[in-house]
Motif scaffolding. Structure first.
Motif, PDB file in Angstrom:
ATOM      1  N   THR A   1      18.182 -44.720 -38.084  1.00  0.00           N
ATOM      2  CA  THR A   1      17.846 -45.832 -38.969  1.00  0.00           C
ATOM      3  C   THR A   1      17.826 -47.136 -38.180  1.00  0.00           C
ATOM      4  O   THR A   1      18.246 -47.178 -37.018  1.00  0.00           O
ATOM      5  N   ILE A   2      17.398 -48.192 -38.820  1.00  0.00           N
ATOM      6  CA  ILE A   2      17.438 -49.521 -38.199  1.00  0.00           C
ATOM      7  C   ILE A   2      18.887 -49.893 -37.910  1.00  0.00           C
ATOM      8  O   ILE A   2      19.191 -50.468 -36.865  1.00  0.00           O
ATOM      9  N   GLU A   3      19.779 -49.543 -38.818  1.00  0.00           N
ATOM     10  CA  GLU A   3      21.199 -49.823 -38.604  1.00  0.00           C
ATOM     11  C   GLU A   3      21.717 -49.112 -37.355  1.00  0.00           C
ATOM     12  O   GLU A   3      22.506 -49.672 -36.593  1.00  0.00           O
ATOM     13  N   ASP A   4      21.274 -47.876 -37.124  1.00  0.00           N
ATOM     14  CA  ASP A   4      21.663 -47.148 -35.916  1.00  0.00           C
ATOM     15  C   ASP A   4      21.212 -47.904 -34.666  1.00  0.00           C
ATOM     16  O   ASP A   4      21.954 -48.032 -33.694  1.00  0.00           O
ATOM     17  N   ALA A   5      19.983 -48.387 -34.680  1.00  0.00           N
ATOM     18  CA  ALA A   5      19.449 -49.129 -33.533  1.00  0.00           C
ATOM     19  C   ALA A   5      20.247 -50.417 -33.306  1.00  0.00           C
ATOM     20  O   ALA A   5      20.531 -50.783 -32.159  1.00  0.00           O
ATOM     21  N   GLN A   6      20.625 -51.077 -34.385  1.00  0.00           N
ATOM     22  CA  GLN A   6      21.421 -52.302 -34.259  1.00  0.00           C
ATOM     23  C   GLN A   6      22.795 -51.992 -33.668  1.00  0.00           C
ATOM     24  O   GLN A   6      23.276 -52.717 -32.796  1.00  0.00           O
ATOM     25  N   LYS A   7      23.410 -50.908 -34.141  1.00  0.00           N
ATOM     26  CA  LYS A   7      24.714 -50.514 -33.598  1.00  0.00           C
ATOM     27  C   LYS A   7      24.613 -50.169 -32.119  1.00  0.00           C
ATOM     28  O   LYS A   7      25.492 -50.519 -31.333  1.00  0.00           O
ATOM     29  N   MET A   8      23.535 -49.478 -31.747  1.00  0.00           N
ATOM     30  CA  MET A   8      23.345 -49.115 -30.351  1.00  0.00           C
ATOM     31  C   MET A   8      23.166 -50.367 -29.498  1.00  0.00           C
ATOM     32  O   MET A   8      23.745 -50.484 -28.415  1.00  0.00           O
ATOM     33  N   ALA A   9      22.396 -51.320 -29.985  1.00  0.00           N
ATOM     34  CA  ALA A   9      22.179 -52.567 -29.246  1.00  0.00           C
ATOM     35  C   ALA A   9      23.492 -53.320 -29.076  1.00  0.00           C
ATOM     36  O   ALA A   9      23.797 -53.830 -27.994  1.00  0.00           O
ATOM     37  N   GLU A  10      24.285 -53.377 -30.132  1.00  0.00           N
ATOM     38  CA  GLU A  10      25.591 -54.043 -30.054  1.00  0.00           C
ATOM     39  C   GLU A  10      26.485 -53.341 -29.045  1.00  0.00           C
ATOM     40  O   GLU A  10      27.160 -53.994 -28.236  1.00  0.00           O
ATOM     41  N   TRP A  11      26.506 -52.023 -29.094  1.00  0.00           N
ATOM     42  CA  TRP A  11      27.335 -51.253 -28.170  1.00  0.00           C
ATOM     43  C   TRP A  11      26.898 -51.508 -26.728  1.00  0.00           C
ATOM     44  O   TRP A  11      27.728 -51.714 -25.842  1.00  0.00           O
ATOM     45  N   LEU A  12      25.594 -51.493 -26.486  1.00  0.00           N
ATOM     46  CA  LEU A  12      25.086 -51.738 -25.132  1.00  0.00           C
ATOM     47  C   LEU A  12      25.485 -53.125 -24.640  1.00  0.00           C
ATOM     48  O   LEU A  12      25.891 -53.286 -23.487  1.00  0.00           O
ATOM     49  N   CYS A  13      25.378 -54.117 -25.502  1.00  0.00           N
ATOM     50  CA  CYS A  13      25.756 -55.481 -25.114  1.00  0.00           C
ATOM     51  C   CYS A  13      27.240 -55.573 -24.780  1.00  0.00           C
ATOM     52  O   CYS A  13      27.632 -56.230 -23.815  1.00  0.00           O
ATOM     53  N   GLN A  14      28.077 -54.912 -25.564  1.00  0.00           N
ATOM     54  CA  GLN A  14      29.522 -54.981 -25.362  1.00  0.00           C
ATOM     55  C   GLN A  14      30.014 -54.163 -24.178  1.00  0.00           C
ATOM     56  O   GLN A  14      30.934 -54.559 -23.479  1.00  0.00           O
ATOM     57  N   HIS A  15      29.411 -53.011 -23.948  1.00  0.00           N
ATOM     58  CA  HIS A  15      29.963 -52.074 -22.971  1.00  0.00           C
ATOM     59  C   HIS A  15      29.162 -51.937 -21.680  1.00  0.00           C
ATOM     60  O   HIS A  15      29.660 -51.351 -20.723  1.00  0.00           O
ATOM     61  N   VAL A  16      27.962 -52.448 -21.654  1.00  0.00           N
ATOM     62  CA  VAL A  16      27.143 -52.228 -20.470  1.00  0.00           C
ATOM     63  C   VAL A  16      26.741 -53.538 -19.817  1.00  0.00           C
ATOM     64  O   VAL A  16      26.997 -53.746 -18.634  1.00  0.00           O
ATOM     65  N   LEU A  17      26.122 -54.405 -20.566  1.00  0.00           N
ATOM     66  CA  LEU A  17      25.573 -55.617 -19.961  1.00  0.00           C
ATOM     67  C   LEU A  17      26.638 -56.514 -19.341  1.00  0.00           C
ATOM     68  O   LEU A  17      26.361 -57.221 -18.382  1.00  0.00           O
ATOM     69  N   HIS A  18      27.847 -56.466 -19.847  1.00  0.00           N
ATOM     70  CA  HIS A  18      28.913 -57.293 -19.287  1.00  0.00           C
ATOM     71  C   HIS A  18      29.492 -56.698 -18.011  1.00  0.00           C
ATOM     72  O   HIS A  18      30.231 -57.359 -17.308  1.00  0.00           O
ATOM     73  N   HIS A  19      29.175 -55.453 -17.736  1.00  0.00           N
ATOM     74  CA  HIS A  19      29.759 -54.784 -16.571  1.00  0.00           C
ATOM     75  C   HIS A  19      28.744 -54.636 -15.449  1.00  0.00           C
ATOM     76  O   HIS A  19      28.858 -55.281 -14.422  1.00  0.00           O
ATOM     77  N   ASP A  20      27.815 -53.776 -15.654  1.00  0.00           N
ATOM     78  CA  ASP A  20      26.787 -53.544 -14.640  1.00  0.00           C
ATOM     79  C   ASP A  20      25.637 -52.785 -15.271  1.00  0.00           C
ATOM     80  O   ASP A  20      25.636 -52.520 -16.452  1.00  0.00           O
ATOM     81  N   HIS A  21      24.674 -52.440 -14.471  1.00  0.00           N
ATOM     82  CA  HIS A  21      23.497 -51.748 -14.955  1.00  0.00           C
ATOM     83  C   HIS A  21      23.427 -50.325 -14.426  1.00  0.00           C
ATOM     84  O   HIS A  21      22.362 -49.734 -14.373  1.00  0.00           O
TER      85      HIS A  21
END
Length: 98
Positions: free
Chosen positions: A65-85
């Motif tokens: 769902t759109i909500e799933d995509a939003q949750k995934m984007a939030e998770w990526l921002c919190q757990h990936v972009l702040h660390h590394d690629h």
């Protein structure tokens, strides 16, 4: 074919030709059908939608769902972009999350 493809890949093929001919022949032989029947399957009608729904239900999946995509984007921002690629970092953290 859809069932076995989904069982192996956890997704549906995007087009008929994505399923190898050898796989089509093997499965057709097991269920006593001619492999050529696969080419006649309608990939645009209501029947494929129904079959996909049945397969998802059988495996306990649902459409995203759109909500799933939003949750995934939030998770990526919190757990990936702040660390590394690095992919390995993403994989480790995602597995810990789910």
């Amino acid at each position: 074919m859809l069932l076995k493809f989904f069982q192996n890949e956890a997704r549906f093929p995007t087009h008929k030709s994505e399923v190898p001919k050898a796989v089509i022949a093997y499965i057709a032989k097991q269920i006593f059908f001619e492999p050529e029947l696969y080419a006649q399957y309608d990939w645009t009608g209501r029947l494929i939608t129904y079959h996909r729904t049945q397969i998802r239900e059988f495996f306990g999946f649902r459409e995203d769902t759109i909500e799933d995509a939003q949750k995934m984007a939030e998770w990526l921002c919190q757990h990936v972009l702040h660390h590394d690629h690095e992919f390995e970092h993403l994989r480790r953290n995602w597995l810990a999350y789910v």
